[in-house]
Scaffold this motif. Structure first.
Motif, PDB file in Angstrom:
ATOM      1  N   GLY A 130      40.846  23.288  37.228  1.00 50.65           N
ATOM      2  CA  GLY A 130      40.076  24.181  36.366  1.00 50.65           C
ATOM      3  C   GLY A 130      40.896  25.070  35.430  1.00 50.65           C
ATOM      4  O   GLY A 130      40.543  25.219  34.256  1.00 50.65           O
ATOM      5  N   LYS A 141      41.869  46.352  43.646  1.00 50.37           N
ATOM      6  CA  LYS A 141      43.304  46.676  43.535  1.00 50.37           C
ATOM      7  C   LYS A 141      43.546  48.146  43.879  1.00 50.37           C
ATOM      8  O   LYS A 141      44.563  48.481  44.492  1.00 50.37           O
ATOM      9  CB  LYS A 141      43.797  46.412  42.117  1.00 50.37           C
ATOM     10  CG  LYS A 141      43.997  44.942  41.774  1.00 50.37           C
ATOM     11  CD  LYS A 141      44.562  44.846  40.366  1.00 50.37           C
ATOM     12  CE  LYS A 141      44.544  43.451  39.811  1.00 50.37           C
ATOM     13  NZ  LYS A 141      45.002  43.385  38.436  1.00 50.37           N
ATOM     14  N   ARG A 182      44.364  48.733  47.230  1.00 54.30           N
ATOM     15  CA  ARG A 182      45.603  48.037  47.644  1.00 54.30           C
ATOM     16  C   ARG A 182      45.289  46.742  48.385  1.00 54.30           C
ATOM     17  O   ARG A 182      45.886  46.434  49.422  1.00 54.30           O
ATOM     18  CB  ARG A 182      46.488  48.931  48.526  1.00 54.30           C
ATOM     19  CG  ARG A 182      46.841  50.241  47.891  1.00 54.30           C
ATOM     20  CD  ARG A 182      47.993  50.053  46.937  1.00 54.30           C
ATOM     21  NE  ARG A 182      48.088  51.196  46.035  1.00 54.30           N
ATOM     22  CZ  ARG A 182      48.961  51.272  45.049  1.00 54.30           C
ATOM     23  NH1 ARG A 182      49.794  50.297  44.817  1.00 54.30           N
ATOM     24  NH2 ARG A 182      49.001  52.323  44.272  1.00 54.30           N
ATOM     25  N   SER A 204      44.260  42.464  47.904  1.00 54.87           N
ATOM     26  CA  SER A 204      44.286  41.320  46.981  1.00 54.87           C
ATOM     27  C   SER A 204      42.850  40.985  46.575  1.00 54.87           C
ATOM     28  O   SER A 204      42.008  40.710  47.439  1.00 54.87           O
ATOM     29  CB  SER A 204      44.921  40.118  47.677  1.00 54.87           C
ATOM     30  OG  SER A 204      44.337  38.923  47.214  1.00 54.87           O
ATOM     31  N   PRO A 205      42.544  40.991  45.264  1.00 55.17           N
ATOM     32  CA  PRO A 205      41.169  40.697  44.840  1.00 55.17           C
ATOM     33  C   PRO A 205      40.682  39.334  45.317  1.00 55.17           C
ATOM     34  O   PRO A 205      39.556  39.194  45.797  1.00 55.17           O
ATOM     35  CB  PRO A 205      41.244  40.747  43.312  1.00 55.17           C
ATOM     36  CG  PRO A 205      42.395  41.663  43.020  1.00 55.17           C
ATOM     37  CD  PRO A 205      43.389  41.424  44.125  1.00 55.17           C
ATOM     38  N   ASP A 206      41.540  38.323  45.205  1.00 59.41           N
ATOM     39  CA  ASP A 206      41.071  36.989  45.602  1.00 59.41           C
ATOM     40  C   ASP A 206      40.759  36.942  47.097  1.00 59.41           C
ATOM     41  O   ASP A 206      39.726  36.409  47.507  1.00 59.41           O
ATOM     42  CB  ASP A 206      42.106  35.918  45.245  1.00 59.41           C
ATOM     43  CG  ASP A 206      41.554  34.531  45.514  1.00 59.41           C
ATOM     44  OD1 ASP A 206      40.623  34.126  44.791  1.00 59.41           O
ATOM     45  OD2 ASP A 206      41.999  33.884  46.480  1.00 59.41           O
ATOM     46  N   SER A 241      46.855  26.727  43.864  1.00 61.98           N
ATOM     47  CA  SER A 241      47.640  25.906  42.958  1.00 61.98           C
ATOM     48  C   SER A 241      49.068  25.709  43.479  1.00 61.98           C
ATOM     49  O   SER A 241      49.732  26.670  43.861  1.00 61.98           O
ATOM     50  CB  SER A 241      47.681  26.603  41.596  1.00 61.98           C
ATOM     51  OG  SER A 241      48.586  25.927  40.769  1.00 61.98           O
ATOM     52  N   LYS A 291      45.551  36.449  52.673  1.00 62.72           N
ATOM     53  CA  LYS A 291      46.621  36.526  51.658  1.00 62.72           C
ATOM     54  C   LYS A 291      47.870  35.789  52.153  1.00 62.72           C
ATOM     55  O   LYS A 291      48.535  35.084  51.376  1.00 62.72           O
ATOM     56  CB  LYS A 291      46.932  38.000  51.360  1.00 62.72           C
ATOM     57  CG  LYS A 291      47.874  38.227  50.199  1.00 62.72           C
ATOM     58  CD  LYS A 291      47.246  37.811  48.884  1.00 62.72           C
ATOM     59  CE  LYS A 291      48.262  37.525  47.803  1.00 62.72           C
ATOM     60  NZ  LYS A 291      47.670  36.868  46.626  1.00 62.72           N
ATOM     61  N   SER A 310      36.434  28.240  44.809  1.00 64.74           N
ATOM     62  CA  SER A 310      37.594  28.229  43.943  1.00 64.74           C
ATOM     63  C   SER A 310      37.530  29.409  42.979  1.00 64.74           C
ATOM     64  O   SER A 310      36.456  29.773  42.513  1.00 64.74           O
ATOM     65  CB  SER A 310      37.599  26.918  43.152  1.00 64.74           C
ATOM     66  OG  SER A 310      38.771  26.808  42.439  1.00 64.74           O
ATOM     67  N   GLN A 311      38.702  29.962  42.722  1.00 64.69           N
ATOM     68  CA  GLN A 311      38.774  30.987  41.681  1.00 64.69           C
ATOM     69  C   GLN A 311      39.215  30.302  40.389  1.00 64.69           C
ATOM     70  O   GLN A 311      40.250  29.642  40.369  1.00 64.69           O
ATOM     71  CB  GLN A 311      39.815  32.056  42.043  1.00 64.69           C
ATOM     72  CG  GLN A 311      39.941  33.096  40.944  1.00 64.69           C
ATOM     73  CD  GLN A 311      41.115  34.051  41.055  1.00 64.69           C
ATOM     74  OE1 GLN A 311      41.672  34.471  40.051  1.00 64.69           O
ATOM     75  NE2 GLN A 311      41.505  34.416  42.262  1.00 64.69           N
TER      76      GLN A 311
HETATM   77  N1  COA Z   1      47.154  45.673  45.798  1.00 64.54           N
HETATM   78  C1  COA Z   1      47.000  45.764  44.472  1.00 64.54           C
HETATM   79  N2  COA Z   1      46.995  44.682  43.648  1.00 64.54           N
HETATM   80  C2  COA Z   1      47.093  43.474  44.212  1.00 64.54           C
HETATM   81  C3  COA Z   1      47.236  43.314  45.599  1.00 64.54           C
HETATM   82  C4  COA Z   1      47.269  44.484  46.409  1.00 64.54           C
HETATM   83  N3  COA Z   1      47.408  44.412  47.727  1.00 64.54           N
HETATM   84  N4  COA Z   1      47.326  42.008  45.876  1.00 64.54           N
HETATM   85  C5  COA Z   1      47.255  41.358  44.707  1.00 64.54           C
HETATM   86  N5  COA Z   1      47.123  42.250  43.701  1.00 64.54           N
HETATM   87  C6  COA Z   1      47.064  41.967  42.264  1.00 64.54           C
HETATM   88  C7  COA Z   1      48.088  40.911  41.883  1.00 64.54           C
HETATM   89  O1  COA Z   1      49.327  41.478  41.638  1.00 64.54           O
HETATM   90  C8  COA Z   1      47.447  40.297  40.655  1.00 64.54           C
HETATM   91  O2  COA Z   1      47.724  41.178  39.584  1.00 64.54           O
HETATM   92  P1  COA Z   1      47.595  40.735  38.036  1.00 64.54           P
HETATM   93  O3  COA Z   1      46.150  40.743  37.741  1.00 64.54           O
HETATM   94  O4  COA Z   1      48.325  41.805  37.339  1.00 64.54           O
HETATM   95  O5  COA Z   1      48.235  39.399  37.941  1.00 64.54           O
HETATM   96  C9  COA Z   1      45.967  40.377  40.956  1.00 64.54           C
HETATM   97  O6  COA Z   1      45.816  41.379  41.942  1.00 64.54           O
HETATM   98  C10 COA Z   1      45.369  39.090  41.470  1.00 64.54           C
HETATM   99  O7  COA Z   1      46.014  38.697  42.657  1.00 64.54           O
HETATM  100  P2  COA Z   1      45.253  37.980  43.855  1.00 64.54           P
HETATM  101  O8  COA Z   1      43.805  38.218  43.717  1.00 64.54           O
HETATM  102  O9  COA Z   1      45.889  38.343  45.140  1.00 64.54           O
HETATM  103  O10 COA Z   1      45.573  36.449  43.695  1.00 64.54           O
HETATM  104  P3  COA Z   1      45.601  35.465  42.477  1.00 64.54           P
HETATM  105  O11 COA Z   1      44.835  35.916  41.304  1.00 64.54           O
HETATM  106  O12 COA Z   1      47.015  35.109  42.292  1.00 64.54           O
HETATM  107  O13 COA Z   1      44.803  34.225  43.069  1.00 64.54           O
HETATM  108  C11 COA Z   1      44.917  32.084  44.097  1.00 64.54           C
HETATM  109  C12 COA Z   1      45.149  33.586  44.248  1.00 64.54           C
HETATM  110  C13 COA Z   1      45.193  31.421  45.397  1.00 64.54           C
HETATM  111  C14 COA Z   1      43.473  31.823  43.692  1.00 64.54           C
HETATM  112  C15 COA Z   1      45.868  31.574  42.985  1.00 64.54           C
HETATM  113  O14 COA Z   1      47.190  31.732  43.420  1.00 64.54           O
HETATM  114  C16 COA Z   1      45.675  30.126  42.659  1.00 64.54           C
HETATM  115  O15 COA Z   1      46.264  29.257  43.275  1.00 64.54           O
HETATM  116  N6  COA Z   1      44.835  29.833  41.628  1.00 64.54           N
HETATM  117  C17 COA Z   1      44.553  28.481  41.180  1.00 64.54           C
HETATM  118  C18 COA Z   1      43.336  27.945  41.867  1.00 64.54           C
HETATM  119  C19 COA Z   1      42.885  26.661  41.245  1.00 64.54           C
HETATM  120  O16 COA Z   1      43.653  25.811  40.871  1.00 64.54           O
HETATM  121  N7  COA Z   1      41.542  26.536  41.114  1.00 64.54           N
HETATM  122  C20 COA Z   1      40.928  25.472  40.424  1.00 64.54           C
HETATM  123  C21 COA Z   1      40.577  24.318  41.228  1.00 64.54           C
HETATM  124  S1  COA Z   1      39.589  23.236  40.226  1.00 64.54           S
END
Ligand code: COA
Length: 644
Positions: free
Chosen positions: A356, A440, A443, A445-447, A473, A521, A571-572
């Motif tokens: 995606g 965030k 503190r 992780s949004p995902d 990914s 996470k 999925s995100q």
């Molecule tokens: N406190 C504050 N901020 C935090 C935090 C915490 N504890 N943990 C994470 N964050 C921040 C990160 O630094 C990141 O900041 P940014 O927006 O400045 O980049 C943001 O929050 C998002 O991080 P998080 O939600 O933890 O993860 P992610 O966006 O990296 O997503 C996955 C995680 C697994 C979804 C991603 O790594 C991935 O693999 N995506 C692809 C999925 C894919 O291929 N999907 C399609 C299939 S068709």
């Protein structure tokens, strides 16, 4: 994304290889993910099976060795199976595997494409191809619709130029730059149906790349050269002129040949052979397959649900079946833009070549192109250059001869698709309670937070945990695709129980929430590094199959079956604009849930099947929104603060 400081070519060449995780590490992780989904007795059995599998000299160790050799150099089957009757077969296999390993940059990629896509025999519609809904538009007239379609087309060609020039920014995850190969497989690509296995052609990467797109209206296919006589991309006005011509020449629906591509792949594979026997059909099919992308101009929504986002999602996923626009498609084409009459806009994509995020980046570029009005300057330049639209070749109609036999195939396809359409239900919505900024600020992780909300929603409805797939990914590795994050864990179950326990305090709830988010996470971090469970186990299984061995008991065990029956397929897919991706559930009694997290909101596309009495996407939406708000409130109420 970052602008490439070095060439894409050098960047690709410097990417590390996907690792093969240590066997013990994967099996320990596997056991942890099985535990919440089985009884104590079943778990003991799974533990025993895993122990045997992992024992020194056991089957797991042998397969692991083969996998490691395959990942680093050549497979070798010497001493693998010494039984005489199998020896000859193994020697042949050895040769084959050696060749394969020499050529392969990623031990999994070819296996993955076959196992996950080309060998998959269920229809790509609903079961495999996602929809991507663009921000909703409002079209009052046919010209509004066609003008927007023209902008989408020119915006996509503008992106193609970046790909052709290799100036597309390199994606990154934290400090790691990511593999970009999927980007170069999106355009000019088509899946070809086969009777037992499909194949895929990448015309965009050929020596003679395509210069045309295909536009479908009322099931009529037209080829439009989009580079004109000077070899320059057409302007919006020129494309608009061509689209008007297409519409004028296709005022009544014709036989929906495209609906054949919605069939079960074996059925479509056989029908495809028959269809292609006719020379005219063969030529038309080849133009469709070779095209850069396809654009479907649809009519108004059939059977509206009252929710415009859901209507647009269904239009993108299955085109509303035979009474709608499913014949106005060629579902094997990687990218098909869909422009509805009233303002539902999006695309559907055939999943084999890409995940995606690259597709969402293409869309974001198009949206930015349209919203910043860059094209207006181009159009006025064209006027100055005195290149009137009438100099263009007329769009070429792609004809089909539809024999009685094919007519019957079409009727069968309509029937099969309509029951799938009837079965799929979706609920798409914008959650506005909060977004990533709040998460965030806590503190967290949004995902991982959103994943735990999905776990809680499931538990709230079903009073039991659901095996849960999230794509991670692995693009930090050369030709990396995805690994599964198994989001259901002992911590997620504990969290769901605590959240639903009326006697638990806010602190207890917040504490279990933080533990569950942390647990997710950690799994996610491992998964993006290639240290998950599912791809490694798949590799071991395929190694056994390729070596002509029996499939190890581990893969038949209830622990494996239950933890792989992904009742939650999630999925995100982030996007800069308010768009969302959507897809069907992975299993008949499951849910699909894709989301685009934004600073102050989250866009969700959820789905379920009507045939399952247990699942319903509207109930799921309600449970998800309630869960999100409960988690939000608990964090605010609790005296527990995150460790900074
Ligand atoms: N406190 C504050 N901020 C935090 C935090 C915490 N504890 N943990 C994470 N964050 C921040 C990160 O630094 C990141 O900041 P940014 O927006 O400045 O980049 C943001 O929050 C998002 O991080 P998080 O939600 O933890 O993860 P992610 O966006 O990296 O997503 C996955 C995680 C697994 C979804 C991603 O790594 C991935 O693999 N995506 C692809 C999925 C894919 O291929 N999907 C399609 C299939 S068709």
């Amino acid at each position: 994304m970052v602008a490439p400081s070095r060439s894409l070519h050098d960047h690709q060449g410097s990417l590390p290889r996907l690792p093969v995780p240590p066997l013990e590490e994967t099996l320990n992780k596997y056991l942890k993910t099985v535990k919440p989904l089985v009884t104590e007795e079943e778990f003991q059995l799974t533990e025993e099976i895993v122990k045997k599998f992992a024992a020194p000299g056991g089957i797991g160790q042998q397969l692991q060795e083969k996998l490691q050799q395959g990942a680093t150099s050549n497979f070798s089957l010497t001493g693998y199976n010494k039984k005489k009757k199998k020896q000859q077969r193994l020697m042949k296999l050895q040769e084959k595997l050696q060749q394969r390993a020499k050529k392969s940059d990623n031990w999994l990629s070819e296996w993955w494409i076959n196992a996950a896509y080309l060998d998959y025999r269920w229809p790509v519609v609903v079961w495999s191809s996602p929809g991507l809904v663009f921000p909703l538009q409002e079209f009052r007239t046919l010209d509004d619709q066609l003008s927007y379609a023209a902008k989408v087309i020119v915006g996509a060609l503008d992106y193609k130029k970046m790909l052709d020039d290799k100036t597309v920014p390199i994606d990154h995850m934290g400090k790691d730059l990511l593999d970009m190969s999927q980007y170069f497989k999106m355009l000019g690509t088509c899946r070809i149906p086969g009777v037992t296995r499909d194949s895929i052609v990448y015309h965009g990467q050929s020596e003679n790349p395509p210069k045309h797109i295909v536009v479908v209206h009322n099931n009529h296919f037209f080829k439009i050269d989009v580079y004109g006589k000077e070899g320059k991309p057409l302007t919006i006005n020129q494309v608009l002129h061509q689209l008007r011509n297409v519409v004028e020449r296709s005022t009544h629906p014709t036989s929906p040949v495209g609906i054949l591509s919605t069939q079960n792949r074996n059925v479509w594979g056989k029908a495809y052979k028959k269809l292609r026997k006719d020379k005219l059909n063969k030529a038309s099919i080849e133009e469709i397959q070779r095209s850069i992308f396809l654009v479907a101009l649809d009519g108004p929504i059939v059977n509206p649900t009252g929710n415009e986002m859901t209507d647009a999602a269904l239009l993108c996923v299955h085109g509303n079946g035979s009474q709608g626009y499913a014949g106005n498609r060629w579902y094997d084409k990687t990218i098909q833009f869909i422009i509805g009459k009233k303002g539902a806009v999006g695309l559907t994509y055939e999943h084999t070549p890409a995940e995606g995020p690259p597709i969402a980046n293409l869309m974001d570029h198009i949206m930015n192109f349209i919203n910043t009005g860059n094209f207006q300057r181009e159009d006025s330049t064209m006027k100055e250059r005195k290149l009137p639209a009438i100099e263009l070749d007329r769009p070429q109609r792609l004809m089909f001869n539809v024999s009685d036999d094919i007519k019957q195939e079409i009727e069968d396809a309509k029937c099969a698709l309509d029951s799938l359409v009837e079965d799929l239900e979706m609920t798409c919505f914008l959650f506005t309670g909060f977004g990533t900024s709040f998460i965030k600020s806590q503190r967290l992780s949004p995902d991982s937070f959103l994943q735990m909300a999905i776990q809680l929603a499931f538990y709230r409805i079903h009073k039991e945990p659901g095996a849960h797939y999230e794509s991670a990914s692995t693009r930090r590795y050369l030709h990396g695709r995805t690994e599964t994050i198994r989001s259901c864990s002992t911590e997620s179950v504990e969290f769901a129980k605590t959240m639903l326990d009326e006697n638990a305090s806010a602190d207890e709830k917040a504490s279990s929430l933080r533990k569950a988010v942390e647990g997710h996470k950690n799994y996610a971090k491992d998964a993006v590094r290639g240290y998950g469970v599912d791809r490694h186990l798949l590799g071991l299984k395929l190694c056994a199959i390729e070596a002509g061995m029996d499939v190890p008991t581990l893969f038949m065990d209830v622990g494996y079956i239950r933890s792989s029956h992904m009742r939650l397929s999630t999925s995100q897919v982030p996007a800069r604009c308010e768009a969302f991706m959507c897809f069907g559930p992975l299993v008949p009694d499951g849910y699909g849930c894709c989301y685009n997290p934004r600073p102050d909101s989250v866009v969700f596309g959820t789905s379920a099947f009507n045939s399952s009495p247990e699942t319903d996407s509207a109930t799921f939406r309600a449970a998800l929104e309630e869960s999100l708000m409960d988690m939000h409130d608990v964090l605010l109420k609790s005296g527990l603060k995150a460790k900074l």
